[in-house]
Design a protein around this motif. Structure first.
Motif, PDB file in Angstrom:
ATOM      1  N   TYR A   1      80.470   5.940 -35.781  1.00 23.71           N
ATOM      2  CA  TYR A   1      80.974   6.326 -37.117  1.00 23.71           C
ATOM      3  C   TYR A   1      80.534   7.595 -37.711  1.00 23.71           C
ATOM      4  CZ  TYR A   1      79.980   5.344 -42.097  1.00 23.71           C
ATOM      5  OH  TYR A   1      80.152   5.498 -43.852  1.00 23.71           O
TER       6      TYR A   1
ATOM      7  N   GLY B   1      79.426   9.021 -40.601  1.00 25.08           N
ATOM      8  CA  GLY B   1      78.897   8.766 -40.751  1.00 25.08           C
ATOM      9  C   GLY B   1      76.953   9.841 -39.480  1.00 25.08           C
TER      10      GLY B   1
ATOM     11  N   GLN C   1      83.574   3.122 -53.079  1.00 22.67           N
ATOM     12  CA  GLN C   1      81.652   3.725 -52.725  1.00 22.67           C
ATOM     13  C   GLN C   1      81.135   3.132 -51.755  1.00 22.67           C
ATOM     14  OE1 GLN C   1      80.741   5.815 -55.953  1.00 22.67           O
ATOM     15  NE2 GLN C   1      82.609   6.442 -56.559  1.00 22.67           N
TER      16      GLN C   1
ATOM     17  N   GLY D   1      83.764  10.696 -47.869  1.00 22.93           N
ATOM     18  CA  GLY D   1      82.513   9.980 -47.291  1.00 22.93           C
ATOM     19  C   GLY D   1      82.876   9.552 -46.421  1.00 22.93           C
ATOM     20  N   MET D   2      82.007   8.837 -45.553  1.00 24.10           N
ATOM     21  CA  MET D   2      82.113   8.667 -43.903  1.00 24.10           C
ATOM     22  C   MET D   2      83.410   7.197 -43.734  1.00 24.10           C
ATOM     23  SD  MET D   2      81.157  11.034 -42.875  1.00 24.10           S
ATOM     24  CE  MET D   2      81.261  12.231 -43.919  1.00 24.10           C
ATOM     25  N   GLY D   3      83.472   6.707 -44.863  1.00 22.62           N
ATOM     26  CA  GLY D   3      84.484   4.664 -44.600  1.00 22.62           C
ATOM     27  C   GLY D   3      84.073   4.129 -44.216  1.00 22.62           C
ATOM     28  N   GLY D   4      84.251   3.238 -44.273  1.00 28.83           N
ATOM     29  CA  GLY D   4      83.536   1.667 -44.523  1.00 28.83           C
ATOM     30  C   GLY D   4      84.144   0.981 -42.832  1.00 28.83           C
TER      31      GLY D   4
ATOM     32  N   HIS E   1      81.444   0.588 -49.755  1.00 32.61           N
ATOM     33  CA  HIS E   1      82.049   0.352 -49.000  1.00 32.61           C
ATOM     34  C   HIS E   1      81.841   1.481 -47.804  1.00 32.61           C
ATOM     35  CE1 HIS E   1      85.125  -2.830 -48.666  1.00 32.61           C
ATOM     36  NE2 HIS E   1      85.871  -1.936 -49.434  1.00 32.61           N
ATOM     37  N   CYS E   2      81.072   2.504 -48.477  1.00 33.37           N
ATOM     38  CA  CYS E   2      80.601   3.860 -47.827  1.00 33.37           C
ATOM     39  C   CYS E   2      79.518   3.520 -47.683  1.00 33.37           C
ATOM     40  CB  CYS E   2      80.968   5.743 -48.726  1.00 33.37           C
ATOM     41  SG  CYS E   2      82.136   6.106 -48.053  1.00 33.37           S
ATOM     42  N   SER E   3      78.327   3.476 -48.555  1.00 31.77           N
ATOM     43  CA  SER E   3      77.335   3.434 -48.586  1.00 31.77           C
ATOM     44  C   SER E   3      77.414   2.360 -47.636  1.00 31.77           C
ATOM     45  CB  SER E   3      76.638   3.460 -50.161  1.00 31.77           C
ATOM     46  OG  SER E   3      76.775   2.191 -50.569  1.00 31.77           O
TER      47      SER E   3
ATOM     48  N   LEU F   1      88.899   9.777 -50.535  1.00 32.64           N
ATOM     49  CA  LEU F   1      87.676  10.676 -49.386  1.00 32.64           C
ATOM     50  C   LEU F   1      88.325  11.322 -48.625  1.00 32.64           C
ATOM     51  CD1 LEU F   1      86.284   7.442 -47.968  1.00 32.64           C
ATOM     52  CD2 LEU F   1      85.361   8.597 -49.434  1.00 32.64           C
TER      53      LEU F   1
ATOM     54  N   GLN G   1      77.201   3.447 -44.204  1.00 29.56           N
ATOM     55  CA  GLN G   1      76.296   4.469 -43.378  1.00 29.56           C
ATOM     56  C   GLN G   1      74.452   3.399 -42.939  1.00 29.56           C
ATOM     57  OE1 GLN G   1      76.766   7.953 -43.501  1.00 29.56           O
ATOM     58  NE2 GLN G   1      74.992   8.104 -42.163  1.00 29.56           N
TER      59      GLN G   1
END
Ligand code: PLP
Length: 406
Positions: A287, A289, A263, A305-308, A265-267, A191, A270
């Motif tokens: 967060y 995101g 991917q 990506g914004m991470g988990g 974790h990120c989705s 990321l 969010q």
């Protein structure tokens, strides 16, 4: 190995070819501590570094070496060293640049172990520090002293998810000939690539996403060959912080799925952050995101990506937060992050306990703050768990709307 491969391909193939002797595709584990030489001259050449090779387990291992090459390539550094934990990596990276009389500038909210090392152990070696708000570049530049020999940042930070402008900070560091060290644990090279943005050194707790299965403690320092060599010979070698072959094998295995894991974790994170933000019992959500995050736009340019990881405050402070955590059924109360399981923790009493309350509050770590590491479970199940633990039946239409997005 091709340098133009995308990261998903590199995760699987970089620094990795089938074993010459057996054809085995997965990396053989070589647990040997000592290695035999054909003659005394070769032994001397390997030990002095004139010839590549392993000679004693404290200074390197063939299985670990494959992993080190992979991590270096993924982060875009010349070389890397695998160490026994994230804290071994952080302390070694700092000690590689700092000695008696030197000073380090550190971003204000960092992992509690880093804070503890800088405030209690480093001063015993004559190293001083200042914690500064690195979102304010003027303050950062003004805080540099003649004896400042490193800038250390964590972005996004643990636990407040503050996002720092790596490129701008690297520019200030370069203008003052100071190395910039970045803890990339929360992002992974999937990321965020700090070295591409101008950083000199990347450190990792591989205990988290890089291994990703909650069964290995490990760390990495990535940077220039000469710095990695110094850490290998003079810090890790003398302090005995080496990473062993078994754990290197597990990380090599874990890395192959880093892309799909991150991917997901990120989705999921969010969706969960959006759910929390709209919940009437939640005071604040951190967060990157979310558009409400103060560095949302920077995050979108700097991070793929914004991470988990999500942090948030439950209305009612510490007591309400503790009651909420105790009611969770799926998420587990635990220290770590980046695992398949959703983990929740209370920084003030757990990961950041070593920071005195007065300083914690200065750095935004309130007593009611909760950190959530979003796992790989179905995000709808995680949301249902959070919802029941928040103690209200959020209206069914709202939950249906959130779940419809899943
Ligand atoms: C951002 C960050 N860096 C470093 C560490 C330290 O890693 P380890 O526990 O592997 O020593 C942690 C641990 O939680 C962390 O969250």
């Amino acid at each position: 190995m091709k340098s133009d491969w995308s990261i998903d391909t590199k995760l699987i193939h970089t620094a990795h070819v089938p074993d010459e002797r057996t054809g085995a595709i997965s990396q053989p584990v070589v647990p040997a501590v000592a290695y035999a030489f054909p003659d005394a001259e070769t032994a001397a050449a390997v030990v002095s570094g004139c010839k590549p090779g392993d000679y004693y387990g404290r200074y390197g291992n063939p299985t670990t070496r494959i992993l080190e090459q992979k991590v270096a390539e993924l982060e875009g550094g010349e070389d890397s060293i695998g160490l026994a934990s994230g804290m071994a990596a952080i302390s070694s990276a700092l000690l590689a640049f700092l000695q008696h009389g030197d000073h380090v500038l550190v971003t204000k909210d960092v992992y509690g172990g880093t804070y503890s090392f800088l405030t209690s152990l480093a001063p015993r070696f004559g190293i001083s520090f200042d914690f500064v708000d690195c979102t304010d570049l003027t303050v950062l530049a003004k805080s540099i002293k003649a004896e400042t020999k490193a800038i250390y940042i964590e972005t996004p930070s643990n636990p407040c998810l503050t996002v720092l402008d790596i490129q701008a900070i690297a520019h200030i560091a370069k203008a003052n000939s100071i190395p910039l060290i970045v803890d990339n644990t929360f992002m992974t090279p999937y990321l965020q690539k700090p070295i591409d943005l101008g950083a000199d050194v990347v450190v990792h707790s591989a205990t988290k996403y890089l291994n990703g299965h909650g069964d290995v403690l490990a760390g990495f320092v990535v940077g220039k060959k000469k710095h990695i060599e110094f850490i290998r010979k003079k810090i890790a070698g003398d302090l005995g912080q080496n990473l062993n072959a078994w754990e290197s094998f597990l990380i090599l295995r874990g890395l192959k799925t880093l892309g799909v894991r991150v991917q997901k974790h990120c989705s999921s994170a969010q969706l969960i952050a959006a759910f929390l933000q709209q919940h009437p019992f939640i005071e604040h959500v951190y967060y990157p995101g979310l558009e409400s995050h103060p560095q949302h736009h920077l995050a979108r340019t700097q991070m793929k990506g914004m991470g988990g990881i999500i942090s948030f405050e439950v209305k009612g402070g510490l007591q309400a937060g503790a009651a909420f955590i105790n009611r969770l059924k799926l998420a587990m109360i635990s220290f770590s992050l980046g695992d398949p399981e959703t983990l929740v923790q209370h920084p003030a009493s757990m990961t950041h306990f070593s920071i005195p309350q007065e300083d914690r509050l200065k750095y935004g770590i309130t007593d009611g703050l909760i950190r959530l590491s979003v796992g790989l479970e179905d995000p709808g199940d995680i949301i249902s768990d959070l919802n029941q633990a928040l103690g209200t039946t959020r209206d069914a239409k709202f939950l249906r709307r959130i779940k419809a997005k899943l």
